[in-house]
Design an enzyme around this catalytic site. Structure first.
Site, PDB file in Angstrom:
ATOM      1  N   ARG A  64       6.990  17.209  -4.221  1.00 11.65           N
ATOM      2  CA  ARG A  64       5.876  17.500  -5.117  1.00 11.65           C
ATOM      3  C   ARG A  64       5.796  19.006  -5.283  1.00 11.65           C
ATOM      4  O   ARG A  64       5.687  19.737  -4.320  1.00 11.65           O
ATOM      5  CB  ARG A  64       4.583  16.951  -4.521  1.00 11.65           C
ATOM      6  CG  ARG A  64       4.571  15.452  -4.551  1.00 11.65           C
ATOM      7  CD  ARG A  64       3.736  14.878  -3.470  1.00 11.65           C
ATOM      8  NE  ARG A  64       2.318  15.087  -3.706  1.00 11.65           N
ATOM      9  CZ  ARG A  64       1.379  14.326  -3.148  1.00 11.65           C
ATOM     10  NH1 ARG A  64       1.721  13.352  -2.356  1.00 11.65           N
ATOM     11  NH2 ARG A  64       0.117  14.561  -3.380  1.00 11.65           N
ATOM     12  N   ASP A 121      -1.749  -0.804   5.798  1.00  8.38           N
ATOM     13  CA  ASP A 121      -2.076  -0.335   7.137  1.00  8.38           C
ATOM     14  C   ASP A 121      -3.563  -0.078   7.345  1.00  8.38           C
ATOM     15  O   ASP A 121      -4.001   0.095   8.464  1.00  8.38           O
ATOM     16  CB  ASP A 121      -1.322   0.957   7.433  1.00  8.38           C
ATOM     17  CG  ASP A 121      -1.878   2.113   6.630  1.00  8.38           C
ATOM     18  OD1 ASP A 121      -2.176   1.901   5.450  1.00  8.38           O
ATOM     19  OD2 ASP A 121      -2.030   3.204   7.181  1.00  8.38           O
ATOM     20  N   ASP A 160      -4.723   6.022  -4.324  1.00 10.21           N
ATOM     21  CA  ASP A 160      -4.420   7.411  -4.641  1.00 10.21           C
ATOM     22  C   ASP A 160      -4.294   7.616  -6.146  1.00 10.21           C
ATOM     23  O   ASP A 160      -4.211   6.677  -6.909  1.00 10.21           O
ATOM     24  CB  ASP A 160      -3.114   7.793  -3.943  1.00 10.21           C
ATOM     25  CG  ASP A 160      -3.225   9.172  -3.329  1.00 10.21           C
ATOM     26  OD1 ASP A 160      -3.987   9.987  -3.887  1.00 10.21           O
ATOM     27  OD2 ASP A 160      -2.553   9.415  -2.325  1.00 10.21           O
ATOM     28  N   ARG A 199      -5.430   4.263  -8.084  1.00 10.38           N
ATOM     29  CA  ARG A 199      -6.886   4.346  -8.089  1.00 10.38           C
ATOM     30  C   ARG A 199      -7.516   2.959  -8.074  1.00 10.38           C
ATOM     31  O   ARG A 199      -8.470   2.694  -8.793  1.00 10.38           O
ATOM     32  CB  ARG A 199      -7.400   5.099  -9.330  1.00 10.38           C
ATOM     33  CG  ARG A 199      -6.785   6.422  -9.620  1.00 10.38           C
ATOM     34  CD  ARG A 199      -7.159   7.536  -8.704  1.00 10.38           C
ATOM     35  NE  ARG A 199      -8.585   7.822  -8.599  1.00 10.38           N
ATOM     36  CZ  ARG A 199      -9.189   8.071  -7.435  1.00 10.38           C
ATOM     37  NH1 ARG A 199      -8.517   8.021  -6.322  1.00 10.38           N
ATOM     38  NH2 ARG A 199     -10.446   8.351  -7.394  1.00 10.38           N
ATOM     39  N   PHE A 249      -9.991  23.628 -10.046  1.00  8.75           N
ATOM     40  CA  PHE A 249      -9.071  22.609 -10.546  1.00  8.75           C
ATOM     41  C   PHE A 249      -9.829  21.499 -11.258  1.00  8.75           C
ATOM     42  O   PHE A 249     -10.928  21.143 -10.863  1.00  8.75           O
ATOM     43  CB  PHE A 249      -8.335  22.020  -9.345  1.00  8.75           C
ATOM     44  CG  PHE A 249      -7.540  20.810  -9.662  1.00  8.75           C
ATOM     45  CD1 PHE A 249      -6.235  20.957 -10.126  1.00  8.75           C
ATOM     46  CD2 PHE A 249      -8.070  19.536  -9.539  1.00  8.75           C
ATOM     47  CE1 PHE A 249      -5.498  19.847 -10.431  1.00  8.75           C
ATOM     48  CE2 PHE A 249      -7.331  18.431  -9.852  1.00  8.75           C
ATOM     49  CZ  PHE A 249      -6.039  18.589 -10.294  1.00  8.75           C
ATOM     50  N   ASP A 282       0.863  -1.155   0.000  1.00  6.19           N
ATOM     51  CA  ASP A 282       0.000   0.000   0.000  1.00  6.19           C
ATOM     52  C   ASP A 282       0.917   1.228   0.000  1.00  6.19           C
ATOM     53  O   ASP A 282       2.098   1.106   0.297  1.00  6.19           O
ATOM     54  CB  ASP A 282      -0.848  -0.064   1.269  1.00  6.19           C
ATOM     55  CG  ASP A 282      -1.729   1.134   1.405  1.00  6.19           C
ATOM     56  OD1 ASP A 282      -2.259   1.593   0.379  1.00  6.19           O
ATOM     57  OD2 ASP A 282      -1.894   1.615   2.531  1.00  6.19           O
ATOM     58  N   LYS A 283       0.395   2.368  -0.352  1.00  5.77           N
ATOM     59  CA  LYS A 283       1.243   3.550  -0.326  1.00  5.77           C
ATOM     60  C   LYS A 283       1.038   4.357   0.955  1.00  5.77           C
ATOM     61  O   LYS A 283       1.924   4.469   1.795  1.00  5.77           O
ATOM     62  CB  LYS A 283       0.977   4.434  -1.535  1.00  5.77           C
ATOM     63  CG  LYS A 283       1.882   5.641  -1.607  1.00  5.77           C
ATOM     64  CD  LYS A 283       1.470   6.585  -2.702  1.00  5.77           C
ATOM     65  CE  LYS A 283       0.239   7.380  -2.377  1.00  5.77           C
ATOM     66  NZ  LYS A 283       0.399   8.369  -1.336  1.00  5.77           N
ATOM     67  N   GLU A 291      -2.817  20.734  -0.209  1.00  9.07           N
ATOM     68  CA  GLU A 291      -3.324  22.086  -0.074  1.00  9.07           C
ATOM     69  C   GLU A 291      -3.260  22.521   1.376  1.00  9.07           C
ATOM     70  O   GLU A 291      -2.873  23.647   1.680  1.00  9.07           O
ATOM     71  CB  GLU A 291      -4.779  22.118  -0.566  1.00  9.07           C
ATOM     72  CG  GLU A 291      -4.900  22.799  -1.895  1.00  9.07           C
ATOM     73  CD  GLU A 291      -6.340  23.117  -2.247  1.00  9.07           C
ATOM     74  OE1 GLU A 291      -7.254  22.438  -1.752  1.00  9.07           O
ATOM     75  OE2 GLU A 291      -6.526  24.038  -3.032  1.00  9.07           O
TER      76      GLU A 291
END
Lengths: 302, 1178
Positions: B599, B820, B681, B794, B542, B397-398, B501
């Site tokens: 990023r 997790d 994600d 995704r 956006f 998982d990320k 953000e």
């Protein structure tokens, strides 16, 4: 924004540390000897073992060569007797046969006489267990519970003493050895005791307790193939009679293989035979028994 | 869970459509929908014993031993006493029974905990506290802020305007940003009026329970009118209510029918590949046994016919036996009993003990203990250890696994100057660690204390009122869609749609540009202590095409400004030509930031002309109310105004990786482990993380991106990728293609293919859905497995499991899944090994995992040290165990030929009973608990030592056959040397020694010494315990033997110990010892020679590494590697943005504004009065 890892427990007693112990065992750090196969260890162990084997081998060959041994197969020489036995009505007729042999050299030292049987499967599973050790210890036990069947009781309920296939099939040829010296025949004195293991004689086999042996075995009968009851195995020597008879004990120690030799007699070292058996002509005098019908049997002197 | 679902599935017909009415239990009960209780436990008090025994006897081994026991109870064939089998069998059943009972007890406890959580239910017009398990479909329940959602609910109304409800779905899909749900207007009117809610009698018709998290269709019928229901109106179990004081919901699916439970996948009993191999081997051994028994049985038939017939005089046939062939038949079973010791029950007991012991080492390892949250590693399943040494694929998982899920404003470039790095006196860059001095933000009492920044020069610039710097932070505080929350004065909490953000706004806040409140038309910012209210005129939101967002604001001074932030590639096109030189400098900084895996976003602004803007806003209004092509018109307008921007600078956000992730990944890659990242994600974020943790890098030939939206597109993309990696894999001569051709049905296992370089693959969830279908499956596996790294983004929880399943299905490889969150549960359960990251909020992943620890970096220790050792130990154990039992048992086989095939054992019955239990169990256990070929440091330094495990080299069928042959060889020696030594032999005192008991003692002593020497050879790490076990076992053998063969024992237990005196009389003979020495030499020397020569002449790669280590050991040990991974990537980042449409429209509509916040200025539309109120505060 949610931070997933910002959870830090409060210090103090509320959260006892769950940190594992720092012991060598738990951290897999026990001190250890780490042997490895190196050229030096491998080659030196090869050579050492080789040298040892070689020297032992030489010694063994030398000592084996010094052993004198004579083996006589008498199944054919007593073929008349075995033919006689084939007719079962003759089972209790006595039959004797004589076997001559010549010793070219003296056999010095202790001389042993063995009987040997071929293809007699003493190591058969059902044969091996066909005995009652408790009975042989002189205890009054119910042998029905042992593995003695079918050699347990007679039809009338009399128990066999000793019971079981091993006892029943006991080797009971009687063999005498004669030394033919200048046309006179001298019986070689033979020892029939002291041939078995001490433990067998004193621990494993005991006669039932009574004022005399025949009363001790009262109420029992001999095994079907025996010619005389167990308390008459050696009438001369009280301490070699009944269950503690050496011939019986030796027979009861079943062999590991179907071809085997059992110690029968030792030469008593007196008179001419003080140094062993001198060279010359000898005769075995064999009174043939029922057992001998099927397997080949032999006698060995060494 | 599956059990539960299954039960219900059977009871009633498969549900086609769900129908229910609110507040009408009687009506709903007729459908027998599941209630909200969940059951993961298996047994109850009464069913435990029968069910558990039934399950245990389903294991081949247990059933086999039961069968043996029955055989032994038949007197005709019983060649061994019944207790030789019954004692160990009962022991094994009891131990596993107790273990199962404890496990199930814990499950009962956790079920009870969940089922007894309280929730408020509307019953007869009153809110009552009820337990979760008593909730029925059709109930109306009330949830409050931070509550877990009880069941799958239809949102009816909430405290927020427009009945919005914010939820966090981290447990469900791993995304941590908030999501908004909105109720139907018709139900929103109900509010919290209990009267109305009680009277609410809407009928819902919807689809049957399913596992699709993002899909729901149904209708609500209320007062004769129909309303469509979709996923936007559903609150799913597993979510948490946030920022919403209360909400009411109607239960649609409960308990096992909820989407969370439907998604949790099957709980399967995991077995290791060694287990499966062992099952096969046991079957092979049984076949082998049957063959041997057959040979011996036929032998017995012939013997009885040929010799036994005559021997009947002395030994009549057993009762009931009337022919030689029947005797042979019985003997077959007798030999089955005797020879069964090849697979003794102690094998299974020992395997379990070894695994348990090796699991404890994991629990005890201090190097896998995480101090910060006091979490040690935990082996939750104790039966899978050796599989840890064979992992070939890791599915990770990320969020929360590779990353900490903390976004940090790390660096920035303002007007051509980079900030964020710290330099020492000599101008060297300093590594930032816990001791580095942080910037002091005490001048700003609204600062977030958790925010850390190290570069003092930026604060200086702010304090000096540097115009671009101020403008930069002003932009950050204005241009976003974050919602502020200020429950207590000065305690600001930002609710951001994306954590990036939030990080940017927090950074601006700390530097003195505090975003404090917003209304649909204004934004309140405290700029260096001074409250300013900006008029928000437009949000140019956006989306994934624009990859940028802008706001147009009017400052209190009256200036019109457009602030824009977005991806560099997009924004650079829109810049005014006057910033070309600045562009170059900024580009340099951007490259630098990207190189560090940060990023980035570029920020720019533009002052607007009043007249032009008025015209634009009019057209904007027209466009946004247009009925046709609204989207196109709007984006045209956006593009028109977003041009000739002036560059301000760039931001760099660090998606904080967990400690040591890149190093761990590098090490694991060296160990030939393939790592797949499966994340919910978005693609950019996933790829960015891929780069920052060194999964992807610029050394790769190519990174393929599969994002087709039709089956054909996906197929083409996959094929193209494969064509590039291995052009000849399309030729007919390719092995796999030949294999395809040959068999009509799809092959079971696809062999590994080598690509012509290092490649990466990125696939989106949408394409993955196609790729997992039917015939594309194979394409996906072939292509993906050729790549070094695969990233799936995704993806849904179920897809994660499907991907794992796919690899499991087509690759003969061991898989490990690490995660997790609740969204990882299904993949953790599916993979051969599931690892949970513990010590964090959600526990679902840990609860369904096999191993858990606090940090991703512990994975390398778990695999390379614990896994490798466990695997090697288990293999050594099995090799030795099979060897020793073959050597032990086959002696009986040879003896059969000399004992009339009568099933006579060679050894004493007691020796047979104790051999596996006492004499040989401890030394081999000692070896398999303590052995280490190299210590942990070396196994981490040379990850290639892990490779043999993956290839299953240490224990497989070939190795087994070798063990078997060695065992057969040893048994030959062990029978024929004593045979030769005994045959017609007499003792030196003339007495006999060739009796059965002496032979038995000699053979068993030989055997025991030989196997002890063999274990000594196999042990490479002699601890005190090993010494004690090996020497102890030998001495115990002699002690027990002399005791059992003693006079006393015989006189007391005459029937049991008939070997009296044998030990004394036999072991005192020198020829016995010489024969033993000979057999030991003959058994062991060839093994030593073979091993030595093999290592010298044909060393395996592992041997070479070991040699290297041996040489390295002579030198002082190298310092533990502390190199920093220097990334050289020049790739420009995934921009930091959310993947959804922004909240822009929502904000501008004012629908999510709360009228009653005590401190903020929101909601009241009289900014001026507020301004004065706030000024008074300072």
């Amino acid at each position: 924004m949610k931070s997933k890892t910002s959870f830090i427990p409060q210090e103090g007693e509320a959260h006892p540390s769950r940190c594992p112990d720092n012991s060598a065992f738990k951290q897999q750090k026990l001190p250890a000897w780490k042997p490895q196969l190196t050229i030096a260890t491998v080659l030196s162990s090869f050579f050492l073992i080789g040298a040892f084997c070689l020297s032992v081998g030489v010694c063994l060959i030398l000592s084996t060569n010094s052993v004198r041994e004579i083996q006589i197969d008498y199944s054919d020489k007593c073929s008349d007797c075995s033919k006689l036995r084939e007719n079962s009505s003759n089972w209790n007729k006595e039959c004797h046969c004589f076997v001559n042999f010549t010793l070219n050299e003296d056999i010095l030292g202790d001389v042993f006489m063995y009987y040997g049987l071929q293809n007699f499967y003493q190591n058969h599973r059902r044969y091996v267990i066909s005995r009652s050790d408790a009975q042989l210890l002189g205890r009054n036990v119910n042998i029905q519970k042992s593995y003695c069947a079918p050699f347990t009781t007679y039809q009338n309920g009399t128990p066999m003493a000793p019971c079981g296939a091993i006892a029943n099939s006991m080797f009971n040829d009687t063999i005498h050895l004669f030394y033919n010296l200048n046309s006179s025949v001298i019986q070689v004195p033979l020892l029939k005791t002291g041939n078995s293991w001490w433990t067998d004689k004193n621990v494993k086999f005991r006669n039932p307790k009574s004022y005399n042996l025949s009363s001790a075995f009262a109420g029992t009968a001999r095994p079907p193939y025996w010619q005389k009851p167990v308390y008459l195995l050696d009438e001369e020597d009280e301490r070699n009679n009944g269950y503690v008879n050496d011939d019986f004990i030796i027979w009861m120690r079943v062999s590991a293989f179907a071809t085997f030799r059992n110690l029968y007699r030792r030469v008593r070292r007196i008179r001419q035979f003080a140094d062993g058996l001198p060279a010359g002509n000898y005769t075995f005098h064999i009174s043939y028994s029922i057992l001998s019908c099927y397997p080949r049997h032999s006698l060995t002197i060494r | 869970m599956s059990l539960f679902g299954l039960k219900f599935g059977k009871k009633k017909l498969k549900e086609e459509e769900r129908q229910l009415q609110a507040n009408n239990r009687d009506f709903n009960l007729q459908f027998e929908y599941a209630n909200n209780s969940i059951k993961t436990s298996k047994y109850n008090f009464f069913t435990f014993l029968p069910l558990n025994l039934f399950e245990q006897f389903q294991r081949i081994a247990n059933a086999y031993f039961l069968f043996l026991l029955i055989l032994q109870l038949i007197p005709q064939i019983s060649s061994l006493a019944w207790f030789t089998t019954v004692v160990p069998l009962v022991l094994v059943l009891a131990v596993s029974g107790v273990k199962d009972a404890i496990d199930d007890f814990n499950r009962h406890k956790s079920d009870k905990h969940v089922n007894n959580r309280p929730v408020q239910v509307l019953i007869n017009g009153m809110l009552k506290d009820e337990k979760w398990m008593n909730i029925q479909v059709g109930d109306i329940i009330k949830l409050e802020n931070n509550n877990f959602v009880t069941a799958d609910l239809l949102l009816l109304s909430s405290s927020e305007p427009h009945s919005l409800t914010y939820i966090e779905t981290a447990e469900l899909d791993g995304e941590t940003n908030l999501k908004v749900k909105q109720a139907l207007t018709v139900t929103a009117e109900l509010g919290e009026d209990l009267q109305k809610l009680t009277e609410f009698n809407g009928e819902v018709k919807c689809e049957a329970p399913n596992n699709k998290l993002d899909k729901f269709t149904g209708t609500l019928t209320l007062r004769g009118e129909k309303y469509a229901l979709d996923n936007e109106k559903m609150l799913l179990r597993g979510c948490t209510i946030r920022n919403t004081e209360w909400c009411f919901g109607l239960v649609i699916y409960a308990g096992p029918d909820t989407k969370l439970m439907q998604n949790s996948g099957k709980t399967t009993f995991k077995r290791t590949s060694i287990d499966r191999l062992m099952n096969v081997l046991v079957l092979v051994i049984f076949a082998f046994l049957a063959l041997m028994c057959l040979i011996l049985a036929i032998g017995n038939g012939i013997w009885e016919y040929d010799k036994g017939y005559y021997f009947q005089v002395y030994l009549p046939w057993a009762e009931g036996v009337n022919s030689a062939s029947y005797s042979g038949f019985l003997m077959f079973w007798s030999y089955v009993i005797i020879l069964n010791t090849v697979v003794p029950i102690s094998l299974y007991v020992s395997v379990e003990i070894i695994r348990l012991g090796n699991s404890f080492y994991i629990d005890w390892d201090r190097k896998m203990y995480y101090l910060l949250n006091n979490t040690p590693a935990q082996a939750r399943t104790t039966t899978l250890n050796e599989e840890l040494g064979q992992i070939k694929y890791i599915f990770s998982d990320k969020t929360g696994t590779l990353t900490q899920n903390i976004m940090c404003f790390n660096k920035c470039s303002i007007n051509g100057k980079a900030y964020g790095d710290v330099y020492d006196m000599s101008g060297q860059r300093i590594e930032i660690n816990e001791n580095t001095e942080k910037v002091d933000f005490s001048y700003n009492h609204l600062a977030d204390p958790k925010f850390a920044f190290y570069d003092h020069s930026l604060v200086e610039a702010v304090k000096l009122s540097d115009v671009p710097t101020h403008r930069f932070f002003r932009l950050l505080s204005l241009c976003h869609t974050v919602m502020p929350e200020e429950k207590k004065e000065g305690n600001l909490v930002y609710q951001a749609q994306s954590p990036d953000e939030g990080a940017l706004v927090t950074a601006a806040r700390n530097f003195g540009f505090v975003f404090r409140a917003r209304t649909p038309e204004t934004i309140t910012v405290v700029e260096m202590g001074e409250t300013k209210i900006y008029k928000l005129l437009a949000i140019l939101d956006f989306n994934n095409v624009r990859k940028r967002m802008s706001v147009i604001v009017r400052s209190p001074e009256g200036d019109l400004t457009l602030y824009c932030k977005g991806a560099d590639t997009i924004l650079y096109e829109l810049l005014h030509s006057s910033c070309d030189s600045l562009k170059e400098e900024t580009t340099e900084h951007l490259n630098e930031f990207a190189g560090e895996g940060l990023r980035t976003l570029v920020v720019a602004y533009k002052n607007l002309d009043e007249g032009y803007f008025q015209d634009w806003i009019r057209r904007h209004h027209e466009a946004s109310t247009a009925l046709e092509g609204r989207e196109d018109k709007l984006s045209e307008l956006y593009e028109e105004i977003e041009k000739d921007l002036l560059l301000l600078g760039a931001t760099a956000i660090e998606d904080k990786l967990q400690d040591g992730v890149p190093q761990t990944i590098e090490t694991l890659a060296k160990a030939n482990i393939k790592i797949w990242v499966l994340t919910g994600d978005k693609q950019e974020t996933a790829m960015n993380i891929g780069y920052s943790c060194n999964l992807l890098n610029d050394d790769m030939e190519d990174v393929f991106i599969i994002e087709g939206s039709t089956s054909d597109d996906v197929l083409n993309e996959l094929r193209n990728a494969r064509k590039k990696m291995k052009p000849d894999s399309f030729l007919d001569s390719d092995e796999i293609n030949i294999q395809f051709e040959k068999s009509s049905k799809p092959p079971k296992i696809i062999p590994d293919e080598q690509a012509n370089g290092v490649y990466g693959l990125v696939i989106t969830g949408h394409s993955l859905a196609y790729a997992l279908e039917g015939n594309l499956e194979l394409e996906l596996v072939r292509t993906a497995c050729m790549c070094k790294v695969v990233i799936c983004c995704r993806v849904t929880p179920l897809q994660k499991a499907q991907v794992v399943e796919l690899v499991k299905k087509y690759k003969k490889a061991v898989t490990l899944a690490i995660g997790d969150g609740a969204n990882d549960v299904s993949m953790i359960k599916t993979a051969h090994i599931g690892v949970g990251i513990s010590g964090q909020e959600g526990m679902q992943a840990v609860l369904s995992s096999d191993f858990s620890f606090a940090q991703f970096r512990y994975l390398q220790r778990l695999l390379l040290v614990h896994g490798r050792w466990s695997y090697i130990r288990m293999c050594k154990f099995l090799k030795y165990f099979f060897y020793k039992n073959f050597a032990f048992t086959l002696v009986h086989f040879w003896y059969g030929f000399f004992s009339g095939f009568s099933a006579q054992t060679v050894y004493d019955e007691w020796f047979i009973t104790l051999y596996n239990l006492v004499y040989t169990s401890l030394p081999v256990l000692g070896m398999s608990l303590f052995d280490q070929d190299v210590d942990d440091r070396w196994s981490m330094l040379f990850p290639q030592l892990y490779v043999p495990g993956q290839q299953n080299l240490y224990f497989n069928k070939t190795v087994f056959v070798k063990c078997m042959l060695q065992g057969i060889y040893s048994s030959l020696i062990l029978f024929f040397i004593p045979y030769g030594a005994m045959y017609n032999t007499i003792r030196s005192d003339g007495k006999a020694i060739a009796d059965y008991q002496s032979f038995a003692l000699m053979a068993q002593t030989c055997l025991l010494i030989v196997v002890s020497v063999q274990i000594g050879l196999d042990t490479s790490y002699w601890t005190v315990v090993n010494q004690f076990f090996i020497w102890g076992s030998l001495s115990v053998y002699f002690a027990i033997t002399f005791t059992m063969y003693s006079d006393g024992m015989y006189l007391i237990f005459t029937a049991s110990f008939p070997f009296v005196g044998t030990a004394r009389n036999t072991l005192s003979q020198p020829n016995v010892w010489l024969a033993m020495f000979l057999s030991i030499t003959l058994c062991v020397l060839p093994v030593v020679g073979f091993r030595f020569l093999k290592a010298q002449l044909k060393p395996t790669p592992t041997d070479k590494v070991l040699l290297k280590i041996k040489e390295a050991k002579k030198r002082p040990p190298p310092p533990s590697p502390k190199r920093r991974l220097r990334r050289t990537s020049t790739r420009r980042s995934g921009y930091a943005f959310s993947h959804q449409h922004g909240f822009g429209a929502l904000i501008m509509s004012g629908r999510n504004m709360r009228p009653k916040s005590p401190f903020a200025t929101t909601g009241t539309f009289s900014p001026n009065s507020d301004k004065y109120k706030h000024k008074g505060l300072y």
